[in-house]
Design a protein around this motif. Structure first.
Motif, short mmCIF file in Angstrom:
data_model
loop_
_atom_site.label_atom_id
_atom_site.label_comp_id
_atom_site.label_asym_id
_atom_site.label_seq_id
_atom_site.Cartn_x
_atom_site.Cartn_y
_atom_site.Cartn_z
N ALA A 20 82.49 -36.71 65.89
CA ALA A 20 81.36 -36.51 64.98
C ALA A 20 81.33 -37.53 63.85
O ALA A 20 80.26 -37.91 63.38
CB ALA A 20 81.41 -35.09 64.41
N THR A 65 75.66 -32.71 63.51
CA THR A 65 76.45 -33.26 62.41
C THR A 65 75.51 -33.69 61.30
O THR A 65 74.47 -34.29 61.56
CB THR A 65 77.27 -34.48 62.89
OG1 THR A 65 78.06 -34.11 64.02
CG2 THR A 65 78.19 -34.98 61.78
N TYR A 70 80.64 -31.21 72.92
CA TYR A 70 80.15 -30.93 71.56
C TYR A 70 78.63 -30.78 71.53
O TYR A 70 78.10 -29.79 71.01
CB TYR A 70 80.60 -32.06 70.63
CG TYR A 70 80.12 -31.94 69.20
CD1 TYR A 70 80.30 -30.76 68.47
CD2 TYR A 70 79.49 -33.01 68.56
CE1 TYR A 70 79.87 -30.65 67.16
CE2 TYR A 70 79.07 -32.91 67.24
CZ TYR A 70 79.25 -31.73 66.55
OH TYR A 70 78.82 -31.62 65.25
#
Length: 224
Positions: A73, A43, A35
């Protein structure tokens, strides 16, 4: 008729199940680099996430990447429904169970799936629901279903709208392969559970989730 089961104590007082060692290892050794590094993930809105008690996490769905990225997240484990057959696969079954996934048999009725998900909520889990029910080629909320609102009404849990930006372009329906594009996640404002399980109340909560998620998507990628 399905009867609403009330928690033994208010959802806000239920403890959040602690993530297992397997979950933490997968989240930080696998999902984190994918990610944060591979997809340059960002985020925004983590302060909006209730860290304890039952929570229905409602998101758009553009890619198979969405479930693990969403759980990582948000900073707390998010349980997702998975096909029962997957739990019989060596190693994979143990991993997805440790990550909070719960099995639903192939061909199971919607009622059975709702019962299983409600049990997770009453245990204090955050339970993830993709509001369209399936991946959307444009990554938006197009045809929202009332399942998330029904879960929230049954368990007395808040709904948390979340927008996953760009995952449909990175690895969505119709894509021939993986594209290393930025994937960002915007977290919205919690919505109280519907006042009842009447269709009008469920539709009102569902529309509120759709409006928030699409509004967050319209804001685009998160700027530094």
């Amino acid at each position: 008729m399905l009867r609403r089961r009330k928690p033994a104590e208010p959802p806000g007082l239920l403890s959040n199940p602690k993530p297992s060692l397997t979950y933490r290892l997968i989240s930080y050794l696998l999902v984190f680099p994918v990610y944060r590094l591979l997809f340059r993930g960002r985020t925004l809105g983590n302060a909006q996430v209730p860290m304890d008690g039952a929570l229905v996490v409602v998101a758009n769905h553009g890619s198979h990447l969405d479930p693990p990225l969403l759980g990582h997240a948000l900073g707390r484990p998010v349980a997702f429904m998975a096909k029962a057959e997957l739990f019989k696969v060596p190693l994979l079954g143990r991993i997805i169970r440790a990550c909070g996934a719960y099995p639903v048999s192939r061909g199971a009725s919607d009622r059975e799936a709702i019962r299983v998900a409600t049990d997770r909520l009453l245990e204090g889990w955050a339970t993830g629901v993709f509001i369209d029910g399936t991946r959307q080629a444009n990554g938006r909320v197009n045809n929202p279903q009332a399942g998330a609102a029904l879960l929230a009404a049954r368990a007395g849990a808040r709904l948390l709208p979340v927008a996953i930006i760009n995952s449909h372009r990175a690895f969505g329906p119709g894509n021939s392969g993986l594209r290393l594009l930025p994937i960002h996640i915007r977290i919205g404002t919690p919505i109280p559970p519907p006042a009842s399980r009447k269709r009008a109340d469920l539709d009102l909560a569902t529309a509120a989730c759709q409006e928030q998620i699409n509004g967050l998507l319209d804001q685009g990628l998160i700027r530094p």
